[in-house]
Design a protein around this motif. Structure first.
Motif, short mmCIF file in Angstrom:
data_model
loop_
_atom_site.label_atom_id
_atom_site.label_comp_id
_atom_site.label_asym_id
_atom_site.label_seq_id
_atom_site.Cartn_x
_atom_site.Cartn_y
_atom_site.Cartn_z
N LEU A 43 49.36 106.61 15.38
CA LEU A 43 49.03 105.78 14.23
C LEU A 43 47.59 105.28 14.33
N ALA A 44 47.16 104.91 15.53
CA ALA A 44 45.78 104.48 15.73
C ALA A 44 44.81 105.62 15.39
N GLY A 45 45.14 106.82 15.82
CA GLY A 45 44.30 107.97 15.50
C GLY A 45 44.23 108.23 14.00
N THR A 46 45.35 108.03 13.33
CA THR A 46 45.39 108.20 11.88
C THR A 46 44.52 107.16 11.20
N TYR A 47 44.66 105.90 11.63
CA TYR A 47 43.83 104.84 11.07
C TYR A 47 42.34 105.12 11.31
N ASP A 48 42.02 105.62 12.47
CA ASP A 48 40.64 105.97 12.78
C ASP A 48 40.13 107.02 11.79
N ARG A 52 40.00 103.07 8.95
CA ARG A 52 40.60 101.75 9.17
C ARG A 52 40.40 101.38 10.65
N TRP A 53 39.13 101.19 11.02
CA TRP A 53 38.78 101.05 12.43
C TRP A 53 39.33 99.79 13.07
N GLU A 54 39.34 98.69 12.37
CA GLU A 54 39.86 97.45 12.96
C GLU A 54 41.35 97.58 13.28
N ILE A 59 45.54 98.41 17.48
CA ILE A 59 46.66 99.18 18.02
C ILE A 59 46.32 99.75 19.39
N LEU A 60 45.12 100.31 19.54
CA LEU A 60 44.74 100.88 20.83
C LEU A 60 44.65 99.81 21.92
N LEU A 88 35.96 104.46 20.31
CA LEU A 88 36.12 103.88 18.98
C LEU A 88 35.28 102.61 18.84
N LEU A 89 35.31 101.77 19.86
CA LEU A 89 34.51 100.56 19.83
C LEU A 89 33.01 100.89 19.75
N LYS A 90 32.61 101.90 20.50
CA LYS A 90 31.21 102.34 20.47
C LYS A 90 30.84 102.85 19.08
#
Length: 109
Positions: A43-48, A52-54, A59-60, A88-90
């Motif tokens: 799900l986090a990968g999908t949001y990425d 939907r980064w936040e 989730i990560l 992702l944070l970077k």
């Protein structure tokens, strides 16, 4: 089903399916179960992918915390999730703080 939708680039449907699966697995197996955490990670990968980064970061961070709690900080699964989170944070212009690095911070200090 979610992974099939990824193949044909239906990200909204993918997110809905992974959210539903997350809810079912959380109830059936609990929030710490590897299958539940696997769906959280997808799900986090999908949001990425949706921008939907936040949501993806939140989730990560949860997944990293749960995997550290269950597997320890020396697990390759934990390392993989930490790398994904750090990247992702970077990408969004943020960075993990020293306190977020847990054992790494203690060993470097």
């Amino acid at each position: 089903m979610g992974l099939a939708c990824v193949q044909i680039d239906l990200l909204d449907e993918v997110a809905d399916l992974f959210e539903e699966a997350k809810g079912v697995l959380k109830v059936e197996y609990g929030p710490h179960h590897p299958d539940t955490l696997g769906v959280y990670s997808k799900l986090a990968g999908t949001y990425d992918a949706m921008g939907r980064w936040e949501d993806a970061i939140e989730i990560l961070e949860y997944v990293v915390g749960m995997r550290e709690e269950k597997l320890g900080t020396a697990s390759s699964d934990v390392d993989d999730e930490k790398r994904r989170l750090a990247q992702l944070l970077k990408d969004v212009g943020r960075d993990r703080t020293k306190k977020d690095l847990s054992l790494e911070f203690l060993l470097d200090g």
